[in-house]
Design an enzyme around this catalytic site. Structure first.
Site, PDB file in Angstrom:
ATOM      1  N   GLU A 185       0.528  -1.337   0.628  1.00  0.00           N
ATOM      2  CA  GLU A 185      -0.001  -0.111  -0.081  1.00  0.00           C
ATOM      3  C   GLU A 185       0.845   1.340  -0.063  1.00  0.00           C
ATOM      4  O   GLU A 185       0.755   2.162   0.965  1.00  0.00           O
ATOM      5  CB  GLU A 185      -0.871  -0.280   1.426  1.00  0.00           C
ATOM      6  CG  GLU A 185      -1.775  -1.171   1.563  1.00  0.00           C
ATOM      7  CD  GLU A 185      -2.653  -1.329   2.305  1.00  0.00           C
ATOM      8  OE1 GLU A 185      -2.770  -0.479   3.538  1.00  0.00           O
ATOM      9  OE2 GLU A 185      -3.627  -2.027   2.294  1.00  0.00           O
ATOM     10  N   ASN A 228       1.469  -4.681  -3.253  1.00  0.00           N
ATOM     11  CA  ASN A 228       0.673  -5.209  -2.804  1.00  0.00           C
ATOM     12  C   ASN A 228       0.112  -3.996  -2.500  1.00  0.00           C
ATOM     13  O   ASN A 228       0.214  -3.125  -1.766  1.00  0.00           O
ATOM     14  CB  ASN A 228       0.553  -6.417  -1.305  1.00  0.00           C
ATOM     15  CG  ASN A 228      -0.469  -7.182  -1.092  1.00  0.00           C
ATOM     16  OD1 ASN A 228      -1.094  -7.628  -1.929  1.00  0.00           O
ATOM     17  ND2 ASN A 228      -1.191  -7.038   0.346  1.00  0.00           N
ATOM     18  N   HIS A 264     -10.309  -6.731  -1.717  1.00  0.00           N
ATOM     19  CA  HIS A 264     -11.267  -6.275  -0.916  1.00  0.00           C
ATOM     20  C   HIS A 264     -12.571  -6.061  -1.492  1.00  0.00           C
ATOM     21  O   HIS A 264     -12.663  -4.826  -1.705  1.00  0.00           O
ATOM     22  CB  HIS A 264     -10.679  -5.688   0.379  1.00  0.00           C
ATOM     23  CG  HIS A 264      -9.786  -5.834   0.873  1.00  0.00           C
ATOM     24  ND1 HIS A 264      -9.974  -7.144   1.864  1.00  0.00           N
ATOM     25  CD2 HIS A 264      -8.161  -5.766   0.902  1.00  0.00           C
ATOM     26  CE1 HIS A 264      -8.757  -7.709   2.611  1.00  0.00           C
ATOM     27  NE2 HIS A 264      -7.957  -6.724   1.898  1.00  0.00           N
ATOM     28  N   GLU A 298      -5.979 -10.658  -0.519  1.00  0.00           N
ATOM     29  CA  GLU A 298      -6.723 -10.891  -0.361  1.00  0.00           C
ATOM     30  C   GLU A 298      -8.123 -10.261   0.101  1.00  0.00           C
ATOM     31  O   GLU A 298      -9.244 -10.358   0.603  1.00  0.00           O
ATOM     32  CB  GLU A 298      -6.056  -9.521   1.392  1.00  0.00           C
ATOM     33  CG  GLU A 298      -4.622  -9.198   1.700  1.00  0.00           C
ATOM     34  CD  GLU A 298      -4.521  -7.988   2.546  1.00  0.00           C
ATOM     35  OE1 GLU A 298      -5.355  -7.363   2.607  1.00  0.00           O
ATOM     36  OE2 GLU A 298      -2.643  -7.666   1.926  1.00  0.00           O
ATOM     37  N   ASP A 300     -11.811 -10.196   0.018  1.00  0.00           N
ATOM     38  CA  ASP A 300     -13.312 -10.649   0.004  1.00  0.00           C
ATOM     39  C   ASP A 300     -14.103 -10.394   0.014  1.00  0.00           C
ATOM     40  O   ASP A 300     -14.214  -8.815  -0.948  1.00  0.00           O
ATOM     41  CB  ASP A 300     -13.293 -10.428   2.051  1.00  0.00           C
ATOM     42  CG  ASP A 300     -12.344  -9.228   2.325  1.00  0.00           C
ATOM     43  OD1 ASP A 300     -12.424  -8.103   1.464  1.00  0.00           O
ATOM     44  OD2 ASP A 300     -12.370  -9.346   3.057  1.00  0.00           O
TER      45      ASP A 300
HETATM   46  C1  XIL Z   1      -5.860  -6.247   8.542  1.00  0.00           C
HETATM   47  C2  XIL Z   1      -6.131  -7.651   9.516  1.00  0.00           C
HETATM   48  O1  XIL Z   1      -6.516  -8.382   8.790  1.00  0.00           O
HETATM   49  C3  XIL Z   1      -6.323  -6.583  11.022  1.00  0.00           C
HETATM   50  O2  XIL Z   1      -6.860  -8.195  11.600  1.00  0.00           O
HETATM   51  C4  XIL Z   1      -5.512  -5.864  11.516  1.00  0.00           C
HETATM   52  O3  XIL Z   1      -6.354  -5.433  12.713  1.00  0.00           O
HETATM   53  C5  XIL Z   1      -5.525  -4.617  10.205  1.00  0.00           C
HETATM   54  O4  XIL Z   1      -4.976  -5.465   9.334  1.00  0.00           O
HETATM   55  N1  XIL Z   1      -4.742  -4.516   4.324  1.00  0.00           N
HETATM   56  C6  XIL Z   1      -3.596  -5.434   4.710  1.00  0.00           C
HETATM   57  C7  XIL Z   1      -3.604  -6.263   5.256  1.00  0.00           C
HETATM   58  O5  XIL Z   1      -2.384  -5.707   3.920  1.00  0.00           O
HETATM   59  O6  XIL Z   1      -2.896  -6.017   6.584  1.00  0.00           O
HETATM   60  C8  XIL Z   1      -5.423  -5.809   6.402  1.00  0.00           C
HETATM   61  O7  XIL Z   1      -5.197  -6.705   7.334  1.00  0.00           O
HETATM   62  C9  XIL Z   1      -5.853  -5.459   5.646  1.00  0.00           C
HETATM   63  C10 XIL Z   1      -5.806  -4.383   4.682  1.00  0.00           C
END
Ligand code: XIL
Length: 381
Positions: A185, A228, A264, A298, A300
């Site tokens: 990020e 990422n 996401h 990631e 979802d």
């Molecule tokens: C999130 C986790 O799922 C949580 O448990 C934590 O509190 C915060 O981070 N992008 C990312 C991940 O790269 O590391 C993040 O994970 C979600 C967004």
């Protein structure tokens, strides 16, 4: 008969003998030598032999047939909830630590102190169950160590800290972590490099990105190194900015192997929220054109939970999962799909997006959801 074969037969017999569920009944997948191999009665011999595979229905078995990795993030339930661990190893052939390798977890105490217990346990679990690991992550503006964010640094001293961390962490797991999110990020929603909010960008400047990738390559030459980020799935300034960054870094010979699309997604009231299959194929191919592998890192897909999602919204969510998997399978460079968790009971979504949830493949009781079936079907099962 080879020595290896004798050993495997011996292991098999021992496993079967130890199991209440006699795999030699032929119907059980409970006693595997590995998740893709199991013990069964060989009708031509009066003994158990290793055969492949009995469980042809897990996501990992199906993904492996297409030479893909399917995975999940392992968070607080890992190692504490046996159903979580059982589901993780049954269904997935790659795992990402949800938090335990972030700076605040693995290196949160002080420069000299690392906390390897949790990540060590996850890597050992993965190896014991024939799974790969995606390390996450090595340079991010969030969940950083407070001794880093509150420290007094020059560009040179903070670069030293970053290089030392990467050498130590990546070096510890050399040959055992297949893919690493090296930089996470780095670009904000307007397409600019994060400076004010990132100690790395603020103190070191853009060169921290190159420094991180070079340090990771030096520490494990065989690991696949990823940039990422989120919201790269949609056309726009952020996607263009990431493309330009990676194009520039590749041209400069910076060792970057993979682009991670966090993916996401959120289903809107009109059912939109996941790009079309063709749109995903196009963006995957756009980055693959730079010589990068593609991972969905990631995944979802959240829906409203209060008020409850409509049937149409749930259908859009299910279709969304199918679309993402189909798009990955259609692009040779796309090797990996990781969902951000296993069960809706422990997803980051409700805490981060109030009123939304139910974003994963398993419900709070670890039952397979329609989203699971959609992924399974898309994988050919
Ligand atoms: C999130 C986790 O799922 C949580 O448990 C934590 O509190 C915060 O981070 N992008 C990312 C991940 O790269 O590391 C993040 O994970 C979600 C967004």
């Amino acid at each position: 008969m080879s020595v290896m074969r004798i050993i495997r037969l011996h292991m098999c017999a021992a496993l079967v003998a130890a199991s209440a569920v006699a795999a030699c009944g032929g119907a059980s997948d409970a006693t595997g030598v590995s998740p893709e191999k199991t013990c069964q009665q060989d009708p031509t011999q009066a003994k158990c032999v290793v055969v492949t595979p009995v469980d042809t229905t897990s996501l990992r078995t199906l993904a492996a047939r297409s030479n893909r990795f399917i995975g999940a993030a392992a968070g607080s339930l890992f190692g504490t909830n046996p159903t979580f661990d059982a589901t993780l190893k049954r269904e997935f052939n790659i795992v990402t630590p949800e938090n335990s390798m972030k700076w605040s977890s693995i290196h949160g105490v002080s420069r000299a102190v690392y906390s390897f217990d949790a990540p060590d346990a996850l890597v050992a679990f993965a190896e014991a169950n024939g799974m790969k690991v995606r390390g996450h992550n090595l340079a991010w503006h969030n969940q950083n160590a407070s001794w880093v964010t509150n420290g007094t640094w020059t560009a040179a001293t903070l670069t030293d800290v970053l290089q030392e961390h990467i050498a130590t962490v990546v070096g510890r797991y050399k040959g055992r972590i297949a893919q690493w999110d090296v930089v996470n990020e780095a670009i904000d929603d307007s397409g600019k490099l994060r400076v004010a909010e990132s100690v790395w960008g603020r103190v070191i400047g853009p060169s921290y990105i190159e420094t991180a990738f070079r340090a990771a390559r030096a520490a494990d030459p065989d690991a696949i190194l990823a940039y990422n980020d989120y919201s790269l799935e949609f056309p726009g300034v952020k996607q263009d900015s990431a493309f330009a960054l990676l194009q520039r870094l590749k041209a400069a010979g910076v060792p970057i192997d993979q682009i991670g699309f966090q993916a996401h997604f959120q289903i809107n009231a009109d059912g939109s929220g996941v790009p079309s299959k063709q749109a995903l194929i196009d963006v995957f191919n756009r980055f693959a054109g730079l010589g990068l592998k593609v991972a969905i890192t990631e995944l979802d897909i959240r829906v409203r939970t209060s008020p409850a999602a409509s049937a149409a919204e749930l259908a859009a969510q299910t279709n969304g999962y199918s679309t993402v998997v189909q798009a990955c399978l259609a692009v040779p460079a796309c090797t990996t799909i990781v969902t951000w968790g296993v069960t809706d009971a422990a997803s980051w979504v409700p805490g981060t997006f109030p009123g939304y949830g139910d974003a994963l493949l398993f419900d709070s009781a670890f039952n397979k959801k329609a989203t699971y079936t959609a992924v399974k079907t898309a994988l050919g099962g």
